[in-house]
Every structure is written in structure tokens, then in C-alpha cells.
Scaffold this motif. Structure first.
Motif, PDB file in Angstrom:
ATOM      1  N   LEU A  78       0.834  -1.204   0.000  1.00 35.14           N
ATOM      2  CA  LEU A  78       0.000   0.000   0.000  1.00 35.14           C
ATOM      3  C   LEU A  78       0.867   1.251   0.000  1.00 35.14           C
ATOM      4  O   LEU A  78       0.605   2.219  -0.721  1.00 35.14           O
ATOM      5  CB  LEU A  78      -0.918  -0.018   1.225  1.00 35.14           C
ATOM      6  CG  LEU A  78      -1.988   1.058   1.308  1.00 35.14           C
ATOM      7  CD1 LEU A  78      -2.963   0.988   0.144  1.00 35.14           C
ATOM      8  CD2 LEU A  78      -2.761   0.948   2.625  1.00 35.14           C
ATOM      9  N   LEU A  79       1.954   1.204   0.795  1.00 31.29           N
ATOM     10  CA  LEU A  79       2.867   2.350   0.837  1.00 31.29           C
ATOM     11  C   LEU A  79       3.569   2.545  -0.522  1.00 31.29           C
ATOM     12  O   LEU A  79       3.740   3.678  -0.965  1.00 31.29           O
ATOM     13  CB  LEU A  79       3.896   2.184   1.964  1.00 31.29           C
ATOM     14  CG  LEU A  79       3.319   2.430   3.362  1.00 31.29           C
ATOM     15  CD1 LEU A  79       4.257   1.907   4.444  1.00 31.29           C
ATOM     16  CD2 LEU A  79       3.048   3.922   3.581  1.00 31.29           C
ATOM     17  N   SER A  80       3.932   1.437  -1.196  1.00 36.96           N
ATOM     18  CA  SER A  80       4.546   1.634  -2.520  1.00 36.96           C
ATOM     19  C   SER A  80       3.523   2.168  -3.517  1.00 36.96           C
ATOM     20  O   SER A  80       3.865   2.973  -4.377  1.00 36.96           O
ATOM     21  CB  SER A  80       5.198   0.369  -3.096  1.00 36.96           C
ATOM     22  OG  SER A  80       5.179  -0.690  -2.246  1.00 36.96           O
ATOM     23  N   THR A  81       2.271   1.690  -3.408  1.00 37.39           N
ATOM     24  CA  THR A  81       1.247   2.229  -4.307  1.00 37.39           C
ATOM     25  C   THR A  81       1.073   3.732  -4.083  1.00 37.39           C
ATOM     26  O   THR A  81       0.895   4.496  -5.029  1.00 37.39           O
ATOM     27  CB  THR A  81      -0.108   1.509  -4.081  1.00 37.39           C
ATOM     28  OG1 THR A  81       0.119   0.111  -4.155  1.00 37.39           O
ATOM     29  CG2 THR A  81      -1.122   1.900  -5.117  1.00 37.39           C
ATOM     30  N   MET A  82       1.147   4.147  -2.818  1.00 35.25           N
ATOM     31  CA  MET A  82       1.043   5.579  -2.533  1.00 35.25           C
ATOM     32  C   MET A  82       2.132   6.343  -3.272  1.00 35.25           C
ATOM     33  O   MET A  82       1.887   7.396  -3.854  1.00 35.25           O
ATOM     34  CB  MET A  82       1.180   5.839  -1.029  1.00 35.25           C
ATOM     35  CG  MET A  82      -0.049   5.477  -0.238  1.00 35.25           C
ATOM     36  SD  MET A  82       0.191   5.882   1.505  1.00 35.25           S
ATOM     37  CE  MET A  82      -1.294   5.154   2.203  1.00 35.25           C
ATOM     38  N   GLN A  83       3.345   5.760  -3.256  1.00 33.89           N
ATOM     39  CA  GLN A  83       4.461   6.431  -3.944  1.00 33.89           C
ATOM     40  C   GLN A  83       4.249   6.447  -5.448  1.00 33.89           C
ATOM     41  O   GLN A  83       4.477   7.461  -6.097  1.00 33.89           O
ATOM     42  CB  GLN A  83       5.785   5.765  -3.559  1.00 33.89           C
ATOM     43  CG  GLN A  83       6.159   6.149  -2.129  1.00 33.89           C
ATOM     44  CD  GLN A  83       7.457   5.518  -1.664  1.00 33.89           C
ATOM     45  OE1 GLN A  83       7.547   4.296  -1.580  1.00 33.89           O
ATOM     46  NE2 GLN A  83       8.441   6.339  -1.365  1.00 33.89           N
ATOM     47  N   GLU A  84       3.738   5.313  -5.978  1.00 32.27           N
ATOM     48  CA  GLU A  84       3.406   5.288  -7.410  1.00 32.27           C
ATOM     49  C   GLU A  84       2.351   6.333  -7.745  1.00 32.27           C
ATOM     50  O   GLU A  84       2.302   6.875  -8.846  1.00 32.27           O
ATOM     51  CB  GLU A  84       2.889   3.906  -7.828  1.00 32.27           C
ATOM     52  CG  GLU A  84       3.977   2.855  -7.968  1.00 32.27           C
ATOM     53  CD  GLU A  84       3.408   1.442  -7.931  1.00 32.27           C
ATOM     54  OE1 GLU A  84       2.236   1.244  -8.312  1.00 32.27           O
ATOM     55  OE2 GLU A  84       4.141   0.529  -7.490  1.00 32.27           O
ATOM     56  N   ASN A  85       1.481   6.625  -6.764  1.00 34.29           N
ATOM     57  CA  ASN A  85       0.415   7.611  -6.981  1.00 34.29           C
ATOM     58  C   ASN A  85       0.893   9.042  -6.744  1.00 34.29           C
ATOM     59  O   ASN A  85       0.076   9.965  -6.689  1.00 34.29           O
ATOM     60  CB  ASN A  85      -0.784   7.310  -6.082  1.00 34.29           C
ATOM     61  CG  ASN A  85      -1.540   6.078  -6.531  1.00 34.29           C
ATOM     62  OD1 ASN A  85      -1.443   5.675  -7.685  1.00 34.29           O
ATOM     63  ND2 ASN A  85      -2.291   5.470  -5.626  1.00 34.29           N
ATOM     64  N   GLY A  86       2.192   9.192  -6.580  1.00 36.25           N
ATOM     65  CA  GLY A  86       2.739  10.543  -6.512  1.00 36.25           C
ATOM     66  C   GLY A  86       3.002  11.077  -5.124  1.00 36.25           C
ATOM     67  O   GLY A  86       3.360  12.241  -4.954  1.00 36.25           O
ATOM     68  N   ILE A  87       2.794  10.255  -4.095  1.00 35.67           N
ATOM     69  CA  ILE A  87       3.115  10.704  -2.736  1.00 35.67           C
ATOM     70  C   ILE A  87       4.623  10.511  -2.537  1.00 35.67           C
ATOM     71  O   ILE A  87       5.113   9.384  -2.600  1.00 35.67           O
ATOM     72  CB  ILE A  87       2.339   9.875  -1.679  1.00 35.67           C
ATOM     73  CG1 ILE A  87       0.841   9.802  -1.991  1.00 35.67           C
ATOM     74  CG2 ILE A  87       2.586  10.415  -0.269  1.00 35.67           C
ATOM     75  CD1 ILE A  87       0.109  11.114  -2.002  1.00 35.67           C
ATOM     76  N   SER A  92       7.042  12.459   6.740  1.00 33.36           N
ATOM     77  CA  SER A  92       6.545  13.557   7.574  1.00 33.36           C
ATOM     78  C   SER A  92       5.408  13.104   8.497  1.00 33.36           C
ATOM     79  O   SER A  92       5.024  13.812   9.426  1.00 33.36           O
ATOM     80  CB  SER A  92       6.045  14.704   6.695  1.00 33.36           C
ATOM     81  OG  SER A  92       4.805  14.348   6.114  1.00 33.36           O
ATOM     82  N   VAL A  93       4.857  11.911   8.224  1.00 34.04           N
ATOM     83  CA  VAL A  93       3.745  11.438   9.047  1.00 34.04           C
ATOM     84  C   VAL A  93       4.279  10.920  10.381  1.00 34.04           C
ATOM     85  O   VAL A  93       5.127  10.038  10.418  1.00 34.04           O
ATOM     86  CB  VAL A  93       2.953  10.327   8.321  1.00 34.04           C
ATOM     87  CG1 VAL A  93       1.827   9.819   9.202  1.00 34.04           C
ATOM     88  CG2 VAL A  93       2.396  10.850   7.011  1.00 34.04           C
ATOM     89  N   ASP A  94       3.756  11.496  11.441  1.00 31.81           N
ATOM     90  CA  ASP A  94       4.244  11.170  12.780  1.00 31.81           C
ATOM     91  C   ASP A  94       3.505   9.952  13.333  1.00 31.81           C
ATOM     92  O   ASP A  94       2.792  10.040  14.327  1.00 31.81           O
ATOM     93  CB  ASP A  94       4.031  12.393  13.684  1.00 31.81           C
ATOM     94  CG  ASP A  94       4.625  12.169  15.069  1.00 31.81           C
ATOM     95  OD1 ASP A  94       5.533  11.329  15.197  1.00 31.81           O
ATOM     96  OD2 ASP A  94       4.161  12.827  16.023  1.00 31.81           O
ATOM     97  N   LYS A  95       3.634   8.827  12.640  1.00 31.89           N
ATOM     98  CA  LYS A  95       2.946   7.606  13.040  1.00 31.89           C
ATOM     99  C   LYS A  95       3.719   6.429  12.492  1.00 31.89           C
ATOM    100  O   LYS A  95       4.397   6.570  11.469  1.00 31.89           O
ATOM    101  CB  LYS A  95       1.554   7.578  12.380  1.00 31.89           C
ATOM    102  CG  LYS A  95       0.420   7.908  13.316  1.00 31.89           C
ATOM    103  CD  LYS A  95      -0.904   7.726  12.610  1.00 31.89           C
ATOM    104  CE  LYS A  95      -2.054   8.333  13.389  1.00 31.89           C
ATOM    105  NZ  LYS A  95      -2.185   7.891  14.764  1.00 31.89           N
ATOM    106  N   ASP A  96       3.594   5.278  13.119  1.00 40.37           N
ATOM    107  CA  ASP A  96       4.107   4.058  12.528  1.00 40.37           C
ATOM    108  C   ASP A  96       3.077   3.649  11.466  1.00 40.37           C
ATOM    109  O   ASP A  96       2.031   3.073  11.783  1.00 40.37           O
ATOM    110  CB  ASP A  96       4.240   2.976  13.609  1.00 40.37           C
ATOM    111  CG  ASP A  96       4.722   1.658  13.022  1.00 40.37           C
ATOM    112  OD1 ASP A  96       4.673   1.502  11.778  1.00 40.37           O
ATOM    113  OD2 ASP A  96       5.139   0.791  13.802  1.00 40.37           O
TER     114      ASP A  96
END
Ligand code: ZN
Length: 181
Positions: free
Chosen positions: A108-117, A124-128
Motif C-alpha cells: 500500500l505504501l509503494s502504491t502511494m508512492q506510485e500515486n505521486g506521494i 513527515s507522518v508522525d505515526k508508525d
């Protein structure tokens, strides 16, 4: 564009008074609050399979019907349903073949990056994030955990039964996990 389709349809819906069969008030006739998954297969199937009509229940949804934090917006909604809207029974209803079952959080995190995040935003997200995004390994266990959090909540009256169920997203068949009475 979907928005324009919606707006066009909506104008007709209102002008033809197609809302009339759905008229009701904001209090749940069956005095229950349902916490379930946002899955597309459940939109109409779940109410039909449980014999709920417009006006019958309060419904709270999220991805997976997962409650992990006793002070998140789901629990707040359940407490509002109980204390302000006369719900006196809580149902947690997860479902088989849920997308949150064995959710691949790295994927899911890699998909976020593929989606431009970009990586900076992710860092910057202060969470695990892996923990925050996680789904569940066993749907029955997940339901039991959510039921436990609700049942043991200090702001939920002791006499409110909290039930746990799993629904089949194809047939609507229910499996009982926790009988709250
Ligand atoms: Zn689901």
C-alpha cells in the motif's frame, strides 16, 4: 464526469419526489447501531440480508470494520448513537474476503508512492504507518477485538449488548461470532 451525472440525476430525483418512499426521522426504529465495512458488495446486500429499511438503524462504516482506538471517530459515532439517538444495541459486522484481511501495508505504501506521494511526505507522518494501516489476519478475531473495545468502553452503559458477526459478501449469510446478550 460522475459529479455531473449525479447532479443531473439528483435534480430529477427531487423534482419527481422519488424521496417519498424513504421519508423517516433520524432515530433508528430498530434502536440499533451497526458498525461494518465500506465494501461495495455490502451497500445494498447487508441491509436486505438483515431486513433493515431506511430509518431502521444507525450505520457506521470504515475499511474492514476495524476498531483499534477506543477514542477514534468510529467509537465516537457509536457513543452518539447510543446516548443521543436511542440506539440500545450494537452490531459489529465484518465480512469474508475483506480487502483488509492480510492487507499488504508495504504494498500500500509503494502504491502511494506510485500515486505521486513522495518519500518526504511519507516520512513527515508522525505515526508508525505500517501499524496504522494494518488490516487483520483473521476476520473472527478482528470482530472479537472490536467487540471487546466497544463492550469495555468506559462511556458505554453496561446494559448495551454488543454483538459480533461476519457476513458473506456474496450470499449475505451471517456467522455469529459474539452473542452480546
Ligand atoms: Zn471489507
Amino acid at each position: 464526469m460522475l459529479l455531473d451525472d449525479i447532479l443531473t440525476y439528483n435534480e430529477e430525483f427531487v423534482s419527481k419526489k422519488e424521496y417519498v418512499p424513504y421519508e423517516t426521522d433520524n432515530l433508528p426504529n430498530k434502536r440499533a447501531v451497526i458498525f461494518t465495512c465500506m465494501d461495495t458488495r455490502l451497500i445494498e446486500l447487508l441491509p436486505k440480508a438483515l431486513n433493515f429499511k431506511n430509518g431502521d438503524v444507525k450505520m457506521v462504516k470504515n475499511a474492514g470494520a476495524i476498531l483499534t482506538d477506543p477514542y477514534d471517530s468510529v467509537m465516537k459515532s457509536i457513543l452518539v448513537a447510543v446516548h443521543a439517538l436511542q440506539a440500545d444495541e450494537v452490531f459489529v459486522i465484518a465480512h469474508h474476503r475483506c480487502g483488509m484481511n492480510h492487507l499488504d501495508t508495504d504494498g500500500l505504501l509503494s502504491t502511494m508512492q506510485e500515486n505521486g506521494i513522495d518519500t518526504k511526505s511519507i516520512q513527515s507522518v508522525d505515526k508508525d504507518l505500517n501499524q496504522w494501516l494494518q488490516g487483520f489476519d483473521d476476520v473472527g478475531n478482528s470482530v472479537e477485538k472490536s467487540v471487546d473495545i466497544i463492550k469495555n468502553h468506559p462511556l458505554l452503559p453496561n446494559n448495551i449488548p454488543v454483538h459480533g458477526l461476519v457476513i458473506d459478501p456474496a450470499t449475505g449469510e451471517l456467522d455469529l461470532v459474539t452473542r452480546g446478550y
